[in-house]
Design a protein around this motif. Structure first.
Motif, PDB file in Angstrom:
ATOM      1  N   MET A   1     -53.322  -0.426  54.759  1.00  0.00           N
ATOM      2  CA  MET A   1     -53.261   0.406  53.463  1.00  0.00           C
ATOM      3  C   MET A   1     -52.476   1.583  53.750  1.00  0.00           C
ATOM      4  N   SER A   2     -51.677   2.167  52.895  1.00  0.00           N
ATOM      5  CA  SER A   2     -50.919   3.457  53.077  1.00  0.00           C
ATOM      6  C   SER A   2     -51.109   4.245  51.858  1.00  0.00           C
ATOM      7  N   VAL A   3     -50.705   5.757  52.223  1.00  0.00           N
ATOM      8  CA  VAL A   3     -51.091   6.665  51.126  1.00  0.00           C
ATOM      9  C   VAL A   3     -49.536   7.407  51.303  1.00  0.00           C
ATOM     10  N   ASP A   4     -48.932   7.319  50.215  1.00  0.00           N
ATOM     11  CA  ASP A   4     -47.440   7.708  50.188  1.00  0.00           C
ATOM     12  C   ASP A   4     -47.371   8.824  49.351  1.00  0.00           C
ATOM     13  N   TRP A   5     -46.639   9.953  49.962  1.00  0.00           N
ATOM     14  CA  TRP A   5     -46.093  11.070  48.977  1.00  0.00           C
ATOM     15  C   TRP A   5     -44.622  11.033  49.115  1.00  0.00           C
ATOM     16  N   ARG A   6     -43.995  10.691  48.057  1.00  0.00           N
ATOM     17  CA  ARG A   6     -42.455  10.736  48.047  1.00  0.00           C
ATOM     18  C   ARG A   6     -42.097   9.818  49.287  1.00  0.00           C
ATOM     19  N   GLY A   7     -42.673   8.944  49.549  1.00  0.00           N
ATOM     20  CA  GLY A   7     -42.153   7.947  50.584  1.00  0.00           C
ATOM     21  C   GLY A   7     -42.576   8.172  51.998  1.00  0.00           C
ATOM     22  N   ILE A   8     -43.282   9.218  52.105  1.00  0.00           N
ATOM     23  CA  ILE A   8     -43.830   9.746  53.404  1.00  0.00           C
ATOM     24  C   ILE A   8     -45.125   9.988  53.325  1.00  0.00           C
ATOM     25  N   PRO A  10     -49.087   8.824  56.079  1.00  0.00           N
ATOM     26  CA  PRO A  10     -49.618   8.050  57.292  1.00  0.00           C
ATOM     27  C   PRO A  10     -50.158   6.615  56.667  1.00  0.00           C
ATOM     28  N   ASP A  11     -50.432   5.796  57.662  1.00  0.00           N
ATOM     29  CA  ASP A  11     -51.137   4.580  57.695  1.00  0.00           C
ATOM     30  C   ASP A  11     -52.387   4.641  57.707  1.00  0.00           C
TER      31      ASP A  11
END
Length: 58
Positions: A1-8, A10-11
């Motif tokens: 699962m990942s949380v992305d903000w503009r492609g950046i 943490p996993d």
């Protein structure tokens, strides 16, 4: 699962993948060392034995 903000981002760990036996042993080791003030070798021996018992139980 990942949380992305503009492609950046943490996993994040998947909670269903946590091994409850390993988590219980690590909690037991922390209690033994910090609360009961046992040394490293007695804590390692106790947790090793507890790990073998847990593995034998299934």
């Amino acid at each position: 699962m990942s949380v992305d903000w503009r492609g950046i981002g943490p996993d994040l760990p998947v909670l269903s993948s946590i091994d409850w036996r390993a988590a219980a042993l690590s909690a037991m080791a922390m209690i033994a060392m910090f609360r009961l003030r046992l040394g490293m070798l007695p804590t390692l021996a106790i947790c090793g034995l507890a790990g073998m018992v847990l593995a034998a139980l299934g």
